[in-house]
Scaffold this motif. Sequence first.
Motif, PDB file in Angstrom:
ATOM      1  N   THR A  32      68.852  45.646  35.084  1.00 26.42           N
ATOM      2  CA  THR A  32      70.034  45.907  35.900  1.00 26.42           C
ATOM      3  C   THR A  32      69.930  45.038  37.140  1.00 26.42           C
ATOM      4  O   THR A  32      69.007  45.205  37.944  1.00 26.42           O
ATOM      5  CB  THR A  32      70.099  47.397  36.289  1.00 26.42           C
ATOM      6  OG1 THR A  32      70.004  48.188  35.108  1.00 26.42           O
ATOM      7  CG2 THR A  32      71.393  47.721  37.003  1.00 26.42           C
ATOM      8  N   GLY A  50      65.274  47.303  29.616  1.00 27.71           N
ATOM      9  CA  GLY A  50      66.623  47.015  30.097  1.00 27.71           C
ATOM     10  C   GLY A  50      66.570  46.428  31.501  1.00 27.71           C
ATOM     11  O   GLY A  50      65.643  46.694  32.266  1.00 27.71           O
ATOM     12  N   ILE A  87      72.381  50.764  28.905  1.00 30.63           N
ATOM     13  CA  ILE A  87      71.882  49.389  28.835  1.00 30.63           C
ATOM     14  C   ILE A  87      70.743  49.423  27.834  1.00 30.63           C
ATOM     15  O   ILE A  87      69.723  50.065  28.066  1.00 30.63           O
ATOM     16  CB  ILE A  87      71.413  48.880  30.212  1.00 30.63           C
ATOM     17  CG1 ILE A  87      72.583  48.894  31.210  1.00 30.63           C
ATOM     18  CG2 ILE A  87      70.810  47.480  30.088  1.00 30.63           C
ATOM     19  CD1 ILE A  87      72.193  48.574  32.633  1.00 30.63           C
ATOM     20  N   GLU A  88      70.943  48.764  26.706  1.00 30.20           N
ATOM     21  CA  GLU A  88      69.946  48.821  25.635  1.00 30.20           C
ATOM     22  C   GLU A  88      68.745  47.943  25.956  1.00 30.20           C
ATOM     23  O   GLU A  88      68.761  47.154  26.905  1.00 30.20           O
ATOM     24  CB  GLU A  88      70.584  48.420  24.312  1.00 30.20           C
ATOM     25  CG  GLU A  88      71.593  49.443  23.816  1.00 30.20           C
ATOM     26  CD  GLU A  88      72.109  49.174  22.415  1.00 30.20           C
ATOM     27  OE1 GLU A  88      71.953  48.045  21.888  1.00 30.20           O
ATOM     28  OE2 GLU A  88      72.673  50.112  21.825  1.00 30.20           O
ATOM     29  N   SER A  89      67.707  48.055  25.129  1.00 28.51           N
ATOM     30  CA  SER A  89      66.492  47.258  25.285  1.00 28.51           C
ATOM     31  C   SER A  89      66.818  45.771  25.236  1.00 28.51           C
ATOM     32  O   SER A  89      67.643  45.339  24.424  1.00 28.51           O
ATOM     33  CB  SER A  89      65.497  47.598  24.174  1.00 28.51           C
ATOM     34  OG  SER A  89      65.125  48.949  24.252  1.00 28.51           O
ATOM     35  N   ASP A  90      66.171  45.014  26.101  1.00 29.14           N
ATOM     36  CA  ASP A  90      66.346  43.556  26.161  1.00 29.14           C
ATOM     37  C   ASP A  90      67.794  43.163  26.404  1.00 29.14           C
ATOM     38  O   ASP A  90      68.261  42.126  25.940  1.00 29.14           O
ATOM     39  CB  ASP A  90      65.808  42.890  24.896  1.00 29.14           C
ATOM     40  CG  ASP A  90      64.332  43.175  24.677  1.00 29.14           C
ATOM     41  OD1 ASP A  90      63.571  43.144  25.667  1.00 29.14           O
ATOM     42  OD2 ASP A  90      63.929  43.452  23.532  1.00 29.14           O
ATOM     43  N   ALA A  91      68.523  43.981  27.162  1.00 29.06           N
ATOM     44  CA  ALA A  91      69.893  43.679  27.575  1.00 29.06           C
ATOM     45  C   ALA A  91      69.921  43.542  29.088  1.00 29.06           C
ATOM     46  O   ALA A  91      69.065  44.089  29.789  1.00 29.06           O
ATOM     47  CB  ALA A  91      70.842  44.786  27.128  1.00 29.06           C
ATOM     48  N   ALA A 104      61.459  48.729  32.463  1.00 28.49           N
ATOM     49  CA  ALA A 104      62.823  48.401  32.881  1.00 28.49           C
ATOM     50  C   ALA A 104      62.819  47.867  34.309  1.00 28.49           C
ATOM     51  O   ALA A 104      61.974  48.243  35.125  1.00 28.49           O
ATOM     52  CB  ALA A 104      63.715  49.631  32.784  1.00 28.49           C
ATOM     53  N   SER A 156      71.651  45.305  22.951  1.00 26.66           N
ATOM     54  CA  SER A 156      70.419  44.524  23.026  1.00 26.66           C
ATOM     55  C   SER A 156      70.733  43.032  22.872  1.00 26.66           C
ATOM     56  O   SER A 156      71.533  42.640  22.024  1.00 26.66           O
ATOM     57  CB  SER A 156      69.463  44.979  21.926  1.00 26.66           C
ATOM     58  OG  SER A 156      68.260  44.265  22.023  1.00 26.66           O
ATOM     59  N   ILE A 215      69.068  53.621  30.748  1.00 25.02           N
ATOM     60  CA  ILE A 215      68.590  52.249  30.713  1.00 25.02           C
ATOM     61  C   ILE A 215      67.362  52.284  29.811  1.00 25.02           C
ATOM     62  O   ILE A 215      66.350  52.890  30.166  1.00 25.02           O
ATOM     63  CB  ILE A 215      68.252  51.716  32.122  1.00 25.02           C
ATOM     64  CG1 ILE A 215      69.495  51.795  33.025  1.00 25.02           C
ATOM     65  CG2 ILE A 215      67.714  50.292  32.032  1.00 25.02           C
ATOM     66  CD1 ILE A 215      69.213  51.497  34.484  1.00 25.02           C
ATOM     67  N   LYS A 216      67.484  51.698  28.650  1.00 26.87           N
ATOM     68  CA  LYS A 216      66.407  51.801  27.663  1.00 26.87           C
ATOM     69  C   LYS A 216      65.220  50.917  28.037  1.00 26.87           C
ATOM     70  O   LYS A 216      65.290  50.120  28.977  1.00 26.87           O
ATOM     71  CB  LYS A 216      66.948  51.458  26.282  1.00 26.87           C
ATOM     72  CG  LYS A 216      67.947  52.502  25.791  1.00 26.87           C
ATOM     73  CD  LYS A 216      68.296  52.307  24.345  1.00 26.87           C
ATOM     74  CE  LYS A 216      69.228  53.426  23.883  1.00 26.87           C
ATOM     75  NZ  LYS A 216      69.559  53.292  22.462  1.00 26.87           N
TER      76      LYS A 216
END
Length: 186
Positions: free
Chosen positions: A110, A108, A122-126, A91, A142, A104-105
């Motif tokens: 930020t 993720g 905050i999902e994966s790949d978001a 992340a 995501s 924050i997966k």
Amino acid sequence: MINRPDVSIISIHGKTPQIDDSAFIAPGCRIIGDVRIGAGASIWYNCVIRAEVNYVEIGARSNIQDGSSIHCDGPLPGLPEGFPTIIGEDALVGHNCMIHGCIIKDRGFTGLSATVMNGAVIESDAMLAAGAMLTQGKIVPSGQLWAGSPARYVRALSSEEITGMQVGVAHYVENAKAHRQAIEQG
């Protein structure tokens, strides 16, 4: 355990930060309480990670960039588990972020000076854009970019943007090695 005068590692309430030996902790950091930092993670200059009322977990190869603050929330009425802060693997948390009682997966993102509040995800790949505020309980799914204050859906991320986030993770892993070496050489 890190033993440098330019970093504070503080035990409180019987909890001591657990930091993998391969993690990079930059000068000026304050890491307090029930904090768990994984292999290859990097905590950059002047970050504060405080976990005296719950726990904070930062996964392998994740980076917490300069000046960010991470906290959690303890038990609340109707919510005995409170809000720990859980940051997955790979992340990116940009400079000067405020991360509080959220998830924050893995993978993720930020952005700079963003705020993520209790119960938000905050999902994966978001991606949460720079300066955004993700309010309590909101979820960035995501593959999406959210921005604004309060944060809202903007658009789908391209495959190039998702790949670019992972290039950023790899950069920070390598950059941390160079900074660690520079610090050790004095």
